[in-house]
Design a protein around this motif. Sequence first.
Motif, PDB file in Angstrom:
ATOM      1  N   GLU A 107     -35.454  14.777  41.993  1.00 23.23           N
ATOM      2  CA  GLU A 107     -34.381  13.826  41.692  1.00 23.23           C
ATOM      3  C   GLU A 107     -34.934  12.568  41.019  1.00 23.23           C
ATOM      4  N   GLU A 110     -35.874  13.433  37.457  1.00 18.97           N
ATOM      5  CA  GLU A 110     -34.716  13.699  36.608  1.00 18.97           C
ATOM      6  C   GLU A 110     -33.971  12.430  36.215  1.00 18.97           C
ATOM      7  N   ARG A 111     -34.022  11.403  37.058  1.00 21.22           N
ATOM      8  CA  ARG A 111     -33.305  10.174  36.707  1.00 21.22           C
ATOM      9  C   ARG A 111     -34.180   9.177  35.935  1.00 21.22           C
ATOM     10  N   ARG A 160     -40.154  21.122  37.596  1.00 20.38           N
ATOM     11  CA  ARG A 160     -40.089  19.671  37.514  1.00 20.38           C
ATOM     12  C   ARG A 160     -40.533  19.185  36.137  1.00 20.38           C
ATOM     13  N   VAL A 163     -38.556  18.019  32.552  1.00 20.17           N
ATOM     14  CA  VAL A 163     -38.127  16.689  32.076  1.00 20.17           C
ATOM     15  C   VAL A 163     -38.842  16.308  30.785  1.00 20.17           C
ATOM     16  N   THR A 166     -36.338  16.791  28.013  1.00 19.34           N
ATOM     17  CA  THR A 166     -35.019  16.169  28.144  1.00 19.34           C
ATOM     18  C   THR A 166     -34.869  15.065  27.104  1.00 19.34           C
TER      19      THR A 166
END
Length: 282
Positions: A107, A110-111, A160, A163, A166
């Motif tokens: 989390e 991802e943020r 993981r 990212v 992204t």
Amino acid sequence: MTTSPTTAVQAARRQLATRLREIRTEAGLTATELARRLDWYPSKISRIEHARTPPAIADIRVWCAACGADAPADDLVASAQSADSMYMEWRRLQKTGLRHLQESRVELYERTRLFRVYCSTVIPGLFQTPAYAAALLESISRFHNTPNDVAEAVDARMKRSKVLFTNGNRFSVLVEESVLRYQIGDTVTMAGQLGYLLTLMSLPSVSLGVIPFSAPRPNWPLETFNVFDDARVHVELLSAAVKITAPSEVEQYIRASKTMAEMAVYGSAARELITEAITHLR
């Protein structure tokens, strides 16, 4: 030299207590006068200033307000919030194996939009190949005597790492040249890992700098750390993971990262160092 979790927490609480006492004295208040302003018993002031009782978040804010010192309140609150959680032994984090630890940070990753990474020991986790990660996590599991779920942990680490691809994410990554020479796994594993670094360097979101052995050093080599959106730092020690959120401390790591970035080489010069490390594999 690393310290025990208890010592680290006590030191953080003492530092907080000292700062609160300084704020009171700088305001020209005695402990009794501050207690009167806050409608507290004087004994509460004493317990907080001698680090016998950790202050609540509300206590810190009203203390600063009563002393006319609102500016440092946020920094002190962050220090208080991180005191008990800033130092977590790996044996506690890894007690059920390594997979859960990898998944617990998904989390956060991802943020996060801006990653600042400095590694003086191994290839950064986000940049690891499955084979390199497996060799590294196997050695960690063996050293810390954790349940062996390395295959699952590697899979979680690779997920993981998505990212990296992204849109909008940026990665400012620094490694010491020594990291390119430390052989984790066999020669084939290490060659594949270094080759993967060459591939990742072509991503527009990635800035990969290598600090050469020969670089003049205004900063000494530091412990491996990750900065997330310039708001949170994770530092990796042998026995524990340290989480830092106090703004003034986070700023030190940002400043260190920027200083070391000036020592690094990039582009073709970094590729040359990586390629040279590949040719020296045995």
